[in-house]
Design an enzyme around this catalytic site. Structure first.
Site, mmCIF file in Angstrom:
data_model
loop_
_atom_site.group_PDB
_atom_site.id
_atom_site.type_symbol
_atom_site.label_atom_id
_atom_site.label_comp_id
_atom_site.label_asym_id
_atom_site.label_seq_id
_atom_site.Cartn_x
_atom_site.Cartn_y
_atom_site.Cartn_z
ATOM 1 N N ASP A 33 0.397 -7.941 2.610
ATOM 2 C CA ASP A 33 -1.005 -8.200 3.759
ATOM 3 C C ASP A 33 -1.718 -9.199 2.764
ATOM 4 O OD1 ASP A 33 -3.368 -7.059 4.471
ATOM 5 O OD2 ASP A 33 -4.043 -5.371 3.753
ATOM 6 N N ASN A 44 -4.942 -10.074 3.499
ATOM 7 C CA ASN A 44 -6.332 -9.633 3.517
ATOM 8 C C ASN A 44 -7.412 -10.377 4.358
ATOM 9 O OD1 ASN A 44 -7.217 -6.600 3.595
ATOM 10 N ND2 ASN A 44 -6.205 -6.416 1.880
ATOM 11 N N TYR A 58 -0.049 -6.912 -2.435
ATOM 12 C CA TYR A 58 -1.150 -6.888 -1.591
ATOM 13 C C TYR A 58 -2.464 -7.501 -2.175
ATOM 14 C CZ TYR A 58 -3.680 -2.764 0.126
ATOM 15 O OH TYR A 58 -5.194 -1.688 0.762
ATOM 16 N N ASP A 105 -1.742 1.936 10.462
ATOM 17 C CA ASP A 105 -2.656 0.896 10.824
ATOM 18 C C ASP A 105 -2.661 -0.353 11.421
ATOM 19 O OD1 ASP A 105 -2.547 1.061 8.223
ATOM 20 O OD2 ASP A 105 -5.211 0.567 8.170
ATOM 21 N N GLU A 126 0.833 -0.978 0.078
ATOM 22 C CA GLU A 126 0.034 -0.118 -0.335
ATOM 23 C C GLU A 126 0.805 1.220 -0.109
ATOM 24 O OE1 GLU A 126 -4.291 1.310 1.329
ATOM 25 O OE2 GLU A 126 -3.581 -0.419 2.490
#
Length: 252
Positions: free
Chosen positions: A144, A146, A105, A241, A35
């Protein structure tokens, strides 16, 4: 060797939050980020001793991945060899003599699961790509991804079964992937550890309450498992985050 993976939620933003000092302190051989939210030429990052590789999304300020490495790869490739999925800057593969490093990602299924079909299509194409690589030489996948795989991988599983990242479809897809010959390295070392996460919403003071999700991973081909030293989640590192995750191996 030390591998770090971190979703920085905007590389230009995290650079203003002491990223370079954190990067230097972690002193990784391979530092993978997700990201980046930037295009070529928007940031010049001085990281002496590291080679830099970026995969940019066509859409400005969106997605994007990068790898910073002390070790020159044999080859570098971008995307997952799929015209349908290779326009969002979501994957970089570095080839080394004895392994592939893949930084990814994975697409989020979105609010009201509006991208779930796209996500599941990505999963199928990506898993096929990784399986083909792993047949050639062992894969180290990070990023990530997800998805929170098991109920112990998020604080509130009961209220999230129909939310992006914890749907039955996404979790089953991840399980199928592991059965193809891959290992979740953190769960390999810490199969029953609870209350440790890698992402927290910016809402409702979630990180202060440790109401998080474990969605950032190092996954390896099973042929590497016996050579691994440790896998960690670096919850004391701030700036995004997400927090970084780490994999430690001998020289491969």
């Amino acid at each position: 060797m030390k591998f770090i993976s971190w979703n920085v939620n905007g590389l230009r933003a995290v650079v203003k939050k002491n990223f370079v000092q954190t990067f230097n302190d972690l002193d990784a051989d391979f530092f993978c980020i997700q990201e980046t939210k930037m295009q070529a030429g928007q940031l010049e990052l001085a990281l002496p001793g590291y080679h830099q590789y970026f995969d940019y999304a066509e859409r400005k300020g969106y997605s994007g991945t990068a790898i910073f490495t002390k070790r020159v790869p044999l080859t570098v490739s971008y995307g997952i060899q799929s015209a349908e999925f290779d326009h969002e800057g979501r994957a970089i593969t570095l080839e080394y003599p004895h392994f592939y490093l893949v930084n990814s990602y994975v697409p989020n299924s979105g609010a009201k699961l509006k991208r779930l079909d796209f996500r599941l299509g990505w999963d199928a194409a990506f898993q096929d790509y990784l399986t083909r690589l792993n047949q050639d030489k062992p894969v180290i996948l990070c990023g990530d991804l997800n998805v929170a795989h098991q109920e112990i991988d998020l604080k509130n599983p009961q209220s999230n079964h129909h939310n992006a990242g914890f749907t039955d479809e996404e979790r089953q897809s991840f399980s199928r992937f592991l059965r193809m010959g891959f290992t979740d390295t953190f769960r390999h070392f810490y199969p029953d550890m609870t209350n440790i996460y890698s992402w927290w919403s910016y809402r409702f003071h979630a990180r202060d309450r440790n109401a998080g999700w474990r969605i950032d991973y190092f996954i390896t081909g099973n042929q590497l498992v016996d050579k691994l030293n440790d896998a960690k989640i670096l919850t004391d590192v701030f700036g995004s985050d997400h927090c970084p995750v780490e994999l430690i191996t001998p020289e491969l």
